[in-house]
Design a protein around this motif. Structure first.
Motif, PDB file in Angstrom:
ATOM      1  N   ALA A 130       0.837  -1.205   0.000  1.00  0.00           N
ATOM      2  CA  ALA A 130       0.000   0.000   0.000  1.00  0.00           C
ATOM      3  C   ALA A 130       0.868   1.249   0.000  1.00  0.00           C
ATOM      4  CB  ALA A 130      -0.926  -0.002   1.219  1.00  0.00           C
ATOM      5  N   ALA A 131       1.971   1.205   0.763  1.00  0.00           N
ATOM      6  CA  ALA A 131       2.906   2.333   0.753  1.00  0.00           C
ATOM      7  C   ALA A 131       3.588   2.463  -0.607  1.00  0.00           C
ATOM      8  CB  ALA A 131       3.948   2.145   1.858  1.00  0.00           C
ATOM      9  N   LEU A 132       3.963   1.325  -1.188  1.00  0.00           N
ATOM     10  CA  LEU A 132       4.604   1.344  -2.509  1.00  0.00           C
ATOM     11  C   LEU A 132       3.698   1.983  -3.558  1.00  0.00           C
ATOM     12  CD1 LEU A 132       6.852   0.376  -4.497  1.00  0.00           C
ATOM     13  CD2 LEU A 132       5.577  -1.766  -4.677  1.00  0.00           C
ATOM     14  N   ASP A 133       2.416   1.644  -3.534  1.00  0.00           N
ATOM     15  CA  ASP A 133       1.472   2.197  -4.504  1.00  0.00           C
ATOM     16  C   ASP A 133       1.367   3.714  -4.405  1.00  0.00           C
ATOM     17  OD1 ASP A 133       0.915  -0.325  -5.402  1.00  0.00           O
ATOM     18  OD2 ASP A 133      -0.859  -0.587  -4.157  1.00  0.00           O
ATOM     19  N   ILE A 215     -10.117   9.189   3.123  1.00  0.00           N
ATOM     20  CA  ILE A 215     -10.291   8.538   1.825  1.00  0.00           C
ATOM     21  C   ILE A 215     -10.891   7.158   2.053  1.00  0.00           C
ATOM     22  CG2 ILE A 215      -9.128   7.674  -0.248  1.00  0.00           C
ATOM     23  CD1 ILE A 215      -9.111  10.701  -0.031  1.00  0.00           C
ATOM     24  N   GLY A 216     -11.902   6.827   1.257  1.00  0.00           N
ATOM     25  CA  GLY A 216     -12.516   5.507   1.363  1.00  0.00           C
ATOM     26  C   GLY A 216     -13.096   5.228   2.736  1.00  0.00           C
ATOM     27  N   PRO A 379     -17.028  -0.511  -4.654  1.00  0.00           N
ATOM     28  CA  PRO A 379     -17.869   0.528  -5.291  1.00  0.00           C
ATOM     29  C   PRO A 379     -18.406   1.545  -4.296  1.00  0.00           C
ATOM     30  CG  PRO A 379     -18.447  -1.655  -6.096  1.00  0.00           C
ATOM     31  CD  PRO A 379     -17.517  -1.866  -4.943  1.00  0.00           C
ATOM     32  N   HIS A 380     -18.711   1.080  -3.075  1.00  0.00           N
ATOM     33  CA  HIS A 380     -19.222   1.984  -2.043  1.00  0.00           C
ATOM     34  C   HIS A 380     -18.133   2.926  -1.554  1.00  0.00           C
ATOM     35  CE1 HIS A 380     -21.482   3.314   1.475  1.00  0.00           C
ATOM     36  NE2 HIS A 380     -20.460   2.962   2.241  1.00  0.00           N
ATOM     37  N   LEU A 381     -16.912   2.420  -1.386  1.00  0.00           N
ATOM     38  CA  LEU A 381     -15.832   3.235  -0.825  1.00  0.00           C
ATOM     39  C   LEU A 381     -15.281   4.242  -1.821  1.00  0.00           C
ATOM     40  CD1 LEU A 381     -13.783   0.496   1.104  1.00  0.00           C
ATOM     41  CD2 LEU A 381     -15.448   2.112   2.041  1.00  0.00           C
ATOM     42  N   ILE A 382     -15.307   3.917  -3.104  1.00  0.00           N
ATOM     43  CA  ILE A 382     -14.597   4.734  -4.090  1.00  0.00           C
ATOM     44  C   ILE A 382     -15.503   5.762  -4.755  1.00  0.00           C
ATOM     45  CG2 ILE A 382     -15.003   3.354  -6.162  1.00  0.00           C
ATOM     46  CD1 ILE A 382     -11.643   4.936  -4.986  1.00  0.00           C
ATOM     47  N   LYS A 383     -16.803   5.670  -4.567  1.00  0.00           N
ATOM     48  CA  LYS A 383     -17.719   6.590  -5.252  1.00  0.00           C
ATOM     49  C   LYS A 383     -17.388   8.041  -4.921  1.00  0.00           C
ATOM     50  CE  LYS A 383     -22.659   7.590  -5.840  1.00  0.00           C
ATOM     51  NZ  LYS A 383     -22.556   7.743  -7.291  1.00  0.00           N
ATOM     52  N   ASP A 384     -17.338   8.879  -5.955  1.00  0.00           N
ATOM     53  CA  ASP A 384     -17.069  10.316  -5.877  1.00  0.00           C
ATOM     54  C   ASP A 384     -15.622  10.639  -5.512  1.00  0.00           C
ATOM     55  OD1 ASP A 384     -19.687  10.956  -6.573  1.00  0.00           O
ATOM     56  OD2 ASP A 384     -20.362  10.912  -4.487  1.00  0.00           O
ATOM     57  N   HIS A 385     -14.748   9.630  -5.500  1.00  0.00           N
ATOM     58  CA  HIS A 385     -13.325   9.880  -5.314  1.00  0.00           C
ATOM     59  C   HIS A 385     -12.644  10.038  -6.679  1.00  0.00           C
ATOM     60  CE1 HIS A 385     -14.194   8.688  -1.243  1.00  0.00           C
ATOM     61  NE2 HIS A 385     -12.940   8.859  -0.864  1.00  0.00           N
ATOM     62  N   LEU A 386     -11.360  10.340  -6.653  1.00  0.00           N
ATOM     63  CA  LEU A 386     -10.594  10.531  -7.881  1.00  0.00           C
ATOM     64  C   LEU A 386      -9.893   9.239  -8.293  1.00  0.00           C
ATOM     65  CD1 LEU A 386      -8.945  13.981  -7.067  1.00  0.00           C
ATOM     66  CD2 LEU A 386     -11.066  13.543  -8.341  1.00  0.00           C
ATOM     67  N   ILE A 387      -9.454   9.199  -9.547  1.00  0.00           N
ATOM     68  CA  ILE A 387      -8.751   8.019 -10.048  1.00  0.00           C
ATOM     69  C   ILE A 387      -7.541   7.705  -9.171  1.00  0.00           C
ATOM     70  CG2 ILE A 387      -7.468   7.057 -12.000  1.00  0.00           C
ATOM     71  CD1 ILE A 387      -9.155   8.711 -13.865  1.00  0.00           C
ATOM     72  N   ALA A 388      -6.849   8.743  -8.734  1.00  0.00           N
ATOM     73  CA  ALA A 388      -5.655   8.541  -7.906  1.00  0.00           C
ATOM     74  C   ALA A 388      -5.964   7.844  -6.598  1.00  0.00           C
ATOM     75  CB  ALA A 388      -4.976   9.887  -7.632  1.00  0.00           C
ATOM     76  N   ASP A 389      -7.217   7.915  -6.155  1.00  0.00           N
ATOM     77  CA  ASP A 389      -7.583   7.280  -4.890  1.00  0.00           C
ATOM     78  C   ASP A 389      -7.851   5.784  -5.038  1.00  0.00           C
ATOM     79  OD1 ASP A 389      -7.479   9.742  -3.525  1.00  0.00           O
ATOM     80  OD2 ASP A 389      -9.529  10.233  -4.136  1.00  0.00           O
ATOM     81  N   VAL A 390      -7.963   5.301  -6.267  1.00  0.00           N
ATOM     82  CA  VAL A 390      -8.268   3.879  -6.476  1.00  0.00           C
ATOM     83  C   VAL A 390      -7.199   3.002  -5.842  1.00  0.00           C
ATOM     84  CG1 VAL A 390      -8.493   2.052  -8.210  1.00  0.00           C
ATOM     85  CG2 VAL A 390      -9.627   4.243  -8.559  1.00  0.00           C
ATOM     86  N   VAL A 391      -5.929   3.331  -6.076  1.00  0.00           N
ATOM     87  CA  VAL A 391      -4.853   2.491  -5.566  1.00  0.00           C
ATOM     88  C   VAL A 391      -4.803   2.522  -4.036  1.00  0.00           C
ATOM     89  CG1 VAL A 391      -3.465   2.628  -7.653  1.00  0.00           C
ATOM     90  CG2 VAL A 391      -3.178   4.356  -5.882  1.00  0.00           C
ATOM     91  N   ALA A 392      -5.134   3.668  -3.457  1.00  0.00           N
ATOM     92  CA  ALA A 392      -5.118   3.766  -1.992  1.00  0.00           C
ATOM     93  C   ALA A 392      -6.227   2.925  -1.381  1.00  0.00           C
ATOM     94  CB  ALA A 392      -5.260   5.219  -1.565  1.00  0.00           C
ATOM     95  N   VAL A 393      -7.432   3.025  -1.913  1.00  0.00           N
ATOM     96  CA  VAL A 393      -8.566   2.284  -1.356  1.00  0.00           C
ATOM     97  C   VAL A 393      -8.407   0.793  -1.615  1.00  0.00           C
ATOM     98  CG1 VAL A 393     -11.058   1.939  -1.503  1.00  0.00           C
ATOM     99  CG2 VAL A 393     -10.123   4.253  -1.563  1.00  0.00           C
ATOM    100  N   LEU A 394      -8.001   0.429  -2.823  1.00  0.00           N
ATOM    101  CA  LEU A 394      -7.853  -0.992  -3.155  1.00  0.00           C
ATOM    102  C   LEU A 394      -6.778  -1.649  -2.297  1.00  0.00           C
ATOM    103  CD1 LEU A 394      -8.914  -3.187  -5.053  1.00  0.00           C
ATOM    104  CD2 LEU A 394      -7.094  -2.575  -6.651  1.00  0.00           C
ATOM    105  N   GLY A 395      -5.668  -0.937  -2.072  1.00  0.00           N
ATOM    106  CA  GLY A 395      -4.619  -1.486  -1.234  1.00  0.00           C
ATOM    107  C   GLY A 395      -5.044  -1.660   0.211  1.00  0.00           C
ATOM    108  N   SER A 396      -5.965  -0.820   0.673  1.00  0.00           N
ATOM    109  CA  SER A 396      -6.364  -0.874   2.079  1.00  0.00           C
ATOM    110  C   SER A 396      -7.300  -2.027   2.392  1.00  0.00           C
ATOM    111  CB  SER A 396      -7.037   0.445   2.481  1.00  0.00           C
ATOM    112  OG  SER A 396      -8.343   0.547   1.938  1.00  0.00           O
TER     113      SER A 396
END
Length: 406
Positions: A130-133, A215-216, A379-396
């Motif tokens: 998650a830190a690497l991402d 985030i998320g 889908p619930h966590l990422i709604k209305d976030h930015l593309i850059a937040d995908v890696v942060a939420v997915l890693g978490s």
């Protein structure tokens, strides 16, 4: 005449919102596995996310209906391949509950040890990757260096480095020897420095904090409604932990805390996993200091355990039992029954549901994997976030594809 493009639109005219689709994965450096996300975007903001469960097509559950209770342990190893021994403990926990087997005290402690080592290994990968991402490459290297030492333990105790296949019905493959104990002690000695280094690099890192806080966010109510468990639920204030609430093995005998937070964001999930590693270190220290003596397998009179090679080669009873358990269409009979049993894996509740028909192979095998449950959160966590937040939420949320498409 053509309309002037600079003119104001007529009153009542409907404005249309145009979105575009972006495939995130299945082969993407930040997915860590063969899963795919279909993102519907309004600019860089995510309007909708549709998860695709994966492309492995492994048939893991179906294999459980064709392999014996001991053979199937090599398959469960490959579901959450980040912490294989935890899958083994979960599988044989369900089998032994169905067969009514009470493990020896030494075996219970050994399973606790390999399970908590697996928890540390899993959390190291989750937090390090998650830190690497998010750009923190050095923390990733610190985490993986310690994971290699844990693999040294696996290799010493079983002969296999990545998929140990170590547990057996009623016991384990081999007892711990002094070399295994020494390697575990080295892991425990190295842990504090690795944890301190990761803490210095990430806990007050401005970029890391900005990318993970708020985030998320998953509320406590949503965590319960979505059936979240493990660190994800505990980061949202749901303090359930099967080691405390439904104790198994020897967890009642250990002094440890269940870390939790209430913020429910990416950073909270990161901190809960970091603290859980410290609690696993506490459990491992106590387990090594108080490791009981005695046998690791239940007596041969139980007719379920696979005898060790020394017994097979030097005892008629051991040779007969080995033959009975290995040869097809022979062996002990299981009750015609169904059972569900679960343990607290690094990512949450990992359970197995079995239906048996009297043989030493399950008639039906079903897994309750945390990754499959938690992937629906995305889908619930990422709604209305930015593309850059995908890696942060997915890693978490630490998704492992082999627990999705199985």
């Amino acid at each position: 005449m053509p309309a002037n493009l600079l003119d104001e639109p007529e009153l009542g005219a409907e404005s249309k919102q145009f979105t575009w689709t972006l495939n995130f994965g299945p082969q993407h450096p930040a997915t860590h596995t063969t899963l795919r996300l279909i993102l519907e975007l309004d600019g860089e903001r995510i309007v909708k996310a549709t998860p695709d469960i994966g492309y492995l097509h492994s048939g893991f559950e179906k294999l459980g209906e064709h392999l014996s209770f001991n053979q199937y342990v090599t398959i469960v190893d490959r579901k959450n391949y980040i912490s294989p021994p935890m899958n083994e403990v979960a599988w044989h926990n369900a089998v032994e509950k169905m067969l009514g087997i009470e493990l020896t005290k030494r075996c219970q402690y050994i399973r606790v040890i390999i399970g908590e080592l697996a928890r540390i290994s899993d959390h190291l990968l989750c937090t390090g990757a998650a830190a690497l991402d998010l750009g923190a490459f050095t923390a990733f290297l610190f985490a993986f260096n310690l994971r290699e030492q844990i693999y040294d333990v696996y290799e010493e105790m079983s002969g296999y480095r990545f998929h140990p296949g170590y547990t057996r019905v009623g016991g384990v493959l081999y007892d711990f020897n002094d070399r295994v104990i020494d390697r575990i002690r080295k892991v425990l000695q190295s842990f504090h420095k690795v944890y301190a280094d990761m803490e210095k690099l990430l806990f007050r890192n401005r970029i890391f904090l900005d990318r993970t806080r708020n985030i998320g966010v998953l509320t406590k109510e949503d965590a319960i409604n979505f059936s979240a468990t493990g660190p994800i639920a505990r980061a949202s204030g749901v303090t359930n932990d099967l080691r405390k609430d439904q104790p198994y093995l020897a967890y009642k005998e250990f002094d440890f805390d269940v870390p939790y937070m209430t913020e429910g964001d990416v950073y909270a999930r990161f901190l809960v996993r970091m603290e859980e590693m410290r609690q696993s270190h506490r459990i491992l220290t106590q387990a090594l200091e108080n490791l009981p003596t005695g046998p690791v397998n239940v007596p041969l009179a139980e007719k379920f355990p696979l005898p060790d090679k020394g017994t097979v080669y030097n005892s008629m009873e051991g040779l007969i039992q080995h033959f009975e358990l290995i040869m097809p269409n022979r062996g002990v009979e299981s009750p015609k029954d169904e059972v569900y049993a679960a343990i607290e894996s690094p990512n949450g509740e990992l359970g197995y549901y079995l239906i048996t028909d009297g043989s030493q192979t399950a008639w039906r095998t079903r897994t309750r994997p945390p990754s499959f449950i938690h992937f629906q959160l995305f889908p619930h966590l990422i709604k209305d976030h930015l593309i850059a937040d995908v890696v942060a939420v997915l890693g978490s949320i630490s998704i492992i594809a082999a627990e999705l498409d199985r």
